[in-house]
Design a protein around this motif. Structure first.
Motif, PDB file in Angstrom:
ATOM      1  N   ALA A 292       0.834  -1.205   0.000  1.00  0.00           N
ATOM      2  CA  ALA A 292       0.000   0.000   0.000  1.00  0.00           C
ATOM      3  C   ALA A 292       0.870   1.256   0.000  1.00  0.00           C
ATOM      4  O   ALA A 292       0.614   2.225  -0.728  1.00  0.00           O
ATOM      5  N   GLN A 293       1.917   1.231   0.832  1.00  0.00           N
ATOM      6  CA  GLN A 293       2.828   2.376   0.882  1.00  0.00           C
ATOM      7  C   GLN A 293       3.583   2.515  -0.435  1.00  0.00           C
ATOM      8  O   GLN A 293       3.844   3.634  -0.899  1.00  0.00           O
ATOM      9  N   ALA A 294       3.913   1.383  -1.066  1.00  0.00           N
ATOM     10  CA  ALA A 294       4.592   1.425  -2.364  1.00  0.00           C
ATOM     11  C   ALA A 294       3.729   2.126  -3.405  1.00  0.00           C
ATOM     12  O   ALA A 294       4.226   2.936  -4.194  1.00  0.00           O
ATOM     13  N   VAL A 295       2.431   1.825  -3.405  1.00  0.00           N
ATOM     14  CA  VAL A 295       1.516   2.463  -4.357  1.00  0.00           C
ATOM     15  C   VAL A 295       1.444   3.965  -4.093  1.00  0.00           C
ATOM     16  O   VAL A 295       1.514   4.781  -5.028  1.00  0.00           O
ATOM     17  N   GLU A 296       1.331   4.341  -2.821  1.00  0.00           N
ATOM     18  CA  GLU A 296       1.260   5.772  -2.457  1.00  0.00           C
ATOM     19  C   GLU A 296       2.519   6.511  -2.899  1.00  0.00           C
ATOM     20  O   GLU A 296       2.454   7.599  -3.500  1.00  0.00           O
ATOM     21  N   LEU A 297       3.688   5.926  -2.598  1.00  0.00           N
ATOM     22  CA  LEU A 297       4.950   6.585  -2.950  1.00  0.00           C
ATOM     23  C   LEU A 297       5.172   6.615  -4.460  1.00  0.00           C
ATOM     24  O   LEU A 297       5.713   7.586  -4.993  1.00  0.00           O
ATOM     25  N   ALA A 298       4.748   5.568  -5.141  1.00  0.00           N
ATOM     26  CA  ALA A 298       4.891   5.552  -6.597  1.00  0.00           C
ATOM     27  C   ALA A 298       4.077   6.670  -7.240  1.00  0.00           C
ATOM     28  O   ALA A 298       4.528   7.311  -8.204  1.00  0.00           O
ATOM     29  N   ARG A 299       2.907   6.915  -6.701  1.00  0.00           N
ATOM     30  CA  ARG A 299       2.060   8.014  -7.221  1.00  0.00           C
ATOM     31  C   ARG A 299       2.713   9.365  -6.970  1.00  0.00           C
ATOM     32  O   ARG A 299       2.665  10.262  -7.811  1.00  0.00           O
ATOM     33  N   ALA A 300       3.344   9.506  -5.802  1.00  0.00           N
ATOM     34  CA  ALA A 300       3.910  10.803  -5.423  1.00  0.00           C
ATOM     35  C   ALA A 300       5.281  11.057  -6.054  1.00  0.00           C
ATOM     36  O   ALA A 300       5.588  12.182  -6.455  1.00  0.00           O
ATOM     37  N   LEU A 301       6.106  10.004  -6.166  1.00  0.00           N
ATOM     38  CA  LEU A 301       7.507  10.188  -6.562  1.00  0.00           C
ATOM     39  C   LEU A 301       7.792   9.878  -8.025  1.00  0.00           C
ATOM     40  O   LEU A 301       8.817  10.288  -8.550  1.00  0.00           O
ATOM     41  N   LEU A 302       6.900   9.127  -8.665  1.00  0.00           N
ATOM     42  CA  LEU A 302       7.046   8.758 -10.078  1.00  0.00           C
ATOM     43  C   LEU A 302       8.411   8.139 -10.400  1.00  0.00           C
ATOM     44  O   LEU A 302       9.174   8.665 -11.214  1.00  0.00           O
TER      45      LEU A 302
END
Length: 213
Positions: free
Chosen positions: A41-51
């Motif tokens: 879940a955190q990976a998805v959140e960070l992927a959205r934010a950090l690209l």
């Protein structure tokens, strides 16, 4: 003019593993580690934010596993390439990850240079597979599983409904020993070791549907 570094996100629930991976890549100017996630879940959140360009994704994590995270990223249209980095190379781990959209699949015992090359290849959109995983997938393609017999499908449907061997025997008017033999044949043909895995693989392959399962 030098190329821009490959931007990485590391997703693993073990801090020591994350530290090791981060140290390996931050020491090399060809890479930039943008962040770390302790679960899917955190990976998805960070992927959205950090690209990031590439996500190094473990599979078995709390809250959200790696395969679910890969599916979520695909739903969101995230363009990051996902390189699975795990200790597991069984069919039940490899196939769902590849089907979910992982660009590559490496084991954690891969040599440092191999991992570096794999990240470069993943960033270019090339498929990367560890030798044992490639062998497993090739074996699936070259030697497709035997089809289940009508009786085996019948028993598989009963298994999916939670029926015990004894109950299945009573319903089908055969002995419990015969049911056990059929169940073992089902396991062998599907490449699994238990009832839950048999049902999961059967749904994946379309042998069972929500209508008949």
């Amino acid at each position: 003019m030098s190329e821009a570094p490959i931007r990485l996100l590391i997703a693993d629930d073990h801090p020591i593993v994350r530290d090791g991976i981060r140290g390996m890549f931050t020491a090399d100017p060809r890479f930039e580690v943008l962040g770390e996630a302790g679960d899917g879940a955190q990976a998805v959140e960070l992927a959205r934010a950090l690209l990031p360009d590439v996500i190094l994704m473990d599979l078995r994590m709390p809250r959200m596993d790696g395969v679910t995270a890969i599916k979520e990223l695909a739903k969101l249209g995230n363009t990051a390439r996902v390189l699975v980095l795990t200790t597991y190379d069984t069919d039940s781990d490899v196939l769902p990850a590849i089907e979910a959209g992982a660009t590559g699949y490496l084991l954690k015992d891969a040599p440092r240079d191999e991992l570096m090359r794999a990240v470069h290849a993943a960033a270019r959109g090339e498929a990367v597979l560890s030798p044992s995983v490639a062998t497993r997938l090739l074996g699936r393609v070259r030697a497709p599983a035997d089809p289940l017999s009508a009786r085996e499908l019948e028993i598989l449907r009963l298994i999916a409904q939670g029926t015990t061997n004894r109950e299945a025997a009573a319903r089908l008017f055969i002995s419990e020993a015969t049911v056990k033999t059929h169940v073992l044949h089902i396991y062998t043909k599907l490449g699994v070791n238990d009832r839950a895995a048999a049902v999961a693989v059967a749904y994946q392959r379309g042998l069972l549907t929500l209508d008949n399962g």
